[in-house]
Scaffold this active site. Sequence first.
Site, PDB file in Angstrom:
ATOM      1  N   ARG A  25       0.820  -1.224   0.000  1.00 49.20           N
ATOM      2  CA  ARG A  25       0.000   0.000   0.000  1.00 49.20           C
ATOM      3  C   ARG A  25       0.848   1.266   0.000  1.00 49.20           C
ATOM      4  O   ARG A  25       0.455   2.281   0.586  1.00 49.20           O
ATOM      5  CB  ARG A  25      -0.948   0.035   1.207  1.00 49.20           C
ATOM      6  CG  ARG A  25      -2.016  -1.030   1.194  1.00 49.20           C
ATOM      7  CD  ARG A  25      -3.243  -0.565   0.425  1.00 49.20           C
ATOM      8  NE  ARG A  25      -4.164  -1.684   0.247  1.00 49.20           N
ATOM      9  CZ  ARG A  25      -5.269  -1.856   0.970  1.00 49.20           C
ATOM     10  NH1 ARG A  25      -5.608  -0.992   1.884  1.00 49.20           N
ATOM     11  NH2 ARG A  25      -6.039  -2.884   0.745  1.00 49.20           N
ATOM     12  N   ARG A  29      -3.348   6.527   1.205  1.00 50.53           N
ATOM     13  CA  ARG A  29      -3.880   7.753   1.813  1.00 50.53           C
ATOM     14  C   ARG A  29      -2.962   8.452   2.786  1.00 50.53           C
ATOM     15  O   ARG A  29      -3.213   9.586   3.166  1.00 50.53           O
ATOM     16  CB  ARG A  29      -5.212   7.424   2.502  1.00 50.53           C
ATOM     17  CG  ARG A  29      -6.339   7.175   1.534  1.00 50.53           C
ATOM     18  CD  ARG A  29      -7.478   6.416   2.171  1.00 50.53           C
ATOM     19  NE  ARG A  29      -7.056   5.049   2.442  1.00 50.53           N
ATOM     20  CZ  ARG A  29      -7.834   4.122   2.980  1.00 50.53           C
ATOM     21  NH1 ARG A  29      -9.056   4.418   3.351  1.00 50.53           N
ATOM     22  NH2 ARG A  29      -7.378   2.915   3.187  1.00 50.53           N
ATOM     23  N   ARG A  38      -6.375  11.277  -5.932  1.00 50.44           N
ATOM     24  CA  ARG A  38      -7.621  10.551  -5.756  1.00 50.44           C
ATOM     25  C   ARG A  38      -8.816  11.499  -5.838  1.00 50.44           C
ATOM     26  O   ARG A  38      -9.844  11.179  -6.436  1.00 50.44           O
ATOM     27  CB  ARG A  38      -7.612   9.835  -4.414  1.00 50.44           C
ATOM     28  CG  ARG A  38      -8.707   8.833  -4.337  1.00 50.44           C
ATOM     29  CD  ARG A  38      -8.833   8.260  -2.977  1.00 50.44           C
ATOM     30  NE  ARG A  38     -10.249   8.309  -2.651  1.00 50.44           N
ATOM     31  CZ  ARG A  38     -10.775   7.891  -1.559  1.00 50.44           C
ATOM     32  NH1 ARG A  38     -10.009   7.373  -0.647  1.00 50.44           N
ATOM     33  NH2 ARG A  38     -12.041   7.975  -1.353  1.00 50.44           N
ATOM     34  N   ASP A  75      -6.769  -2.977  -7.503  1.00 53.87           N
ATOM     35  CA  ASP A  75      -7.295  -3.624  -6.298  1.00 53.87           C
ATOM     36  C   ASP A  75      -7.635  -5.073  -6.604  1.00 53.87           C
ATOM     37  O   ASP A  75      -7.989  -5.405  -7.742  1.00 53.87           O
ATOM     38  CB  ASP A  75      -8.541  -2.899  -5.785  1.00 53.87           C
ATOM     39  CG  ASP A  75      -8.825  -3.280  -4.335  1.00 53.87           C
ATOM     40  OD1 ASP A  75      -8.209  -2.683  -3.430  1.00 53.87           O
ATOM     41  OD2 ASP A  75      -9.624  -4.211  -4.114  1.00 53.87           O
ATOM     42  N   TYR A 152     -14.777 -12.161  -0.141  1.00 53.33           N
ATOM     43  CA  TYR A 152     -15.507 -10.918  -0.424  1.00 53.33           C
ATOM     44  C   TYR A 152     -16.714 -11.168  -1.326  1.00 53.33           C
ATOM     45  O   TYR A 152     -17.771 -10.560  -1.164  1.00 53.33           O
ATOM     46  CB  TYR A 152     -14.572  -9.886  -1.072  1.00 53.33           C
ATOM     47  CG  TYR A 152     -13.536  -9.334  -0.103  1.00 53.33           C
ATOM     48  CD1 TYR A 152     -13.849  -8.263   0.735  1.00 53.33           C
ATOM     49  CD2 TYR A 152     -12.271  -9.899   0.000  1.00 53.33           C
ATOM     50  CE1 TYR A 152     -12.920  -7.768   1.632  1.00 53.33           C
ATOM     51  CE2 TYR A 152     -11.329  -9.417   0.897  1.00 53.33           C
ATOM     52  CZ  TYR A 152     -11.660  -8.354   1.715  1.00 53.33           C
ATOM     53  OH  TYR A 152     -10.749  -7.870   2.609  1.00 53.33           O
TER      54      TYR A 152
END
Length: 344
Positions: A25, A29, A38, A75, A152
């Site tokens: 990652r 952020r 973003r 992703d 998921y």
Amino acid sequence: MAETKKLLRALAGEVQDVPPIWMMRQAGRYLPEYRATRAQAGDFLSLCYNPELAAEVTLQPIRRYGFDAAILFADILLVPQALGADLWFVTGEGPRLSTITRHAEFDALKPIDAIHETLSPVYETVRILSRELPSETTLIGFAGAPWTVATYMIAGRGTPDQGPAHALRESDTVLFEALLDRITAATIEYLSAQIDAGAEVVKIFDSWAGSLKGEAFRKYAVEPCRVITQSIKERHPGIPVIGFPREAGEGYIGFAKTTGVDCVALDNSVSPDWAARHVQIEGCVQGNLASSHMVTGGQALVDETRRIVEAFSKGPHIFNLGHGITPDADPENVQLMIDTVRAR
Ligand code: CP3
């Protein structure tokens, strides 16, 4: 020509005084420049499917820190979306997907060949990156492992214990295994297309491997990773594969040998001394600094970084965190980690 890229040298088994470094990652952020791009893209998925902007955020941590590898910005949940699942992200909560718990829902999924229609912008991102990355930086492509992706798809969201996926594998093993097989086949095509576009290494993220035990771990974590790795190696000889069976514990032992991966990524639940003795004897390892050090910093970060580098110094090692860096991390702590590793 002798290989000059540090990451590829480690994956080929070379022991280096200073290990190559990158971070899971690393485009994320915690970086103000990521947050700005973003915002420009609108939302997370629009960023994933915008090749120019996805390449830009991939490059940001390379410019700022000079990591030895860049990981494609995308992703693991793009594969379910390419197979026809609805996917969206709820701010502050995480991903949401339409669920697969019945045969009719499974039957409505798209065939494997159809995935490239959705995923072609990702391949374009890879092409841009292979032109724009510095010559010493290795480009890593990736996908989720079938079990993790299935958790998921079955629950329609992230779950603390993967309960819905475990329930389905017990109540309808046929459907569960058909879903895993479909994801496995799609993943092989997806990774293969990333390699054709310029990815030099691929990584398989099995973030929830740790909730599979014993025979289930062997069947649903080890075996799909073996099948994917074998197909990739048949189609693309020489492309290294990194496996990440997160929280596998003793399942890390023998994982490289059984699956054929060139490197095993370690979370931070195992000690580096244990992993050097039991996992690194089979080849390259990656990891395993707790990502919380990127929030807290200080002498503890320096000490733990040194301890990991030292423990893995006698074999091939890629320095990394045990899991992704979190949004509350301090960019200066990342620099401190890098300086500590490279000061060796
Ligand atoms: O590592 C990188 O920098 C490359 C890009 C990357 C992302 N996700 C970007 C991302 C990679 C390799 C992933 C993998 C991924 N995605 C995994 C496996 C690794 C792991 O963390 O265990 C999983 C389980 C996912 C699914 C996913 N994506 C979740 C659960 C979430 C929400 C949680 C969160 O961190 O917000 C995401 C969103 C996501 N994927 C973000 C990023 C940068 C944050 C999105 C944002 O900008 O809001």
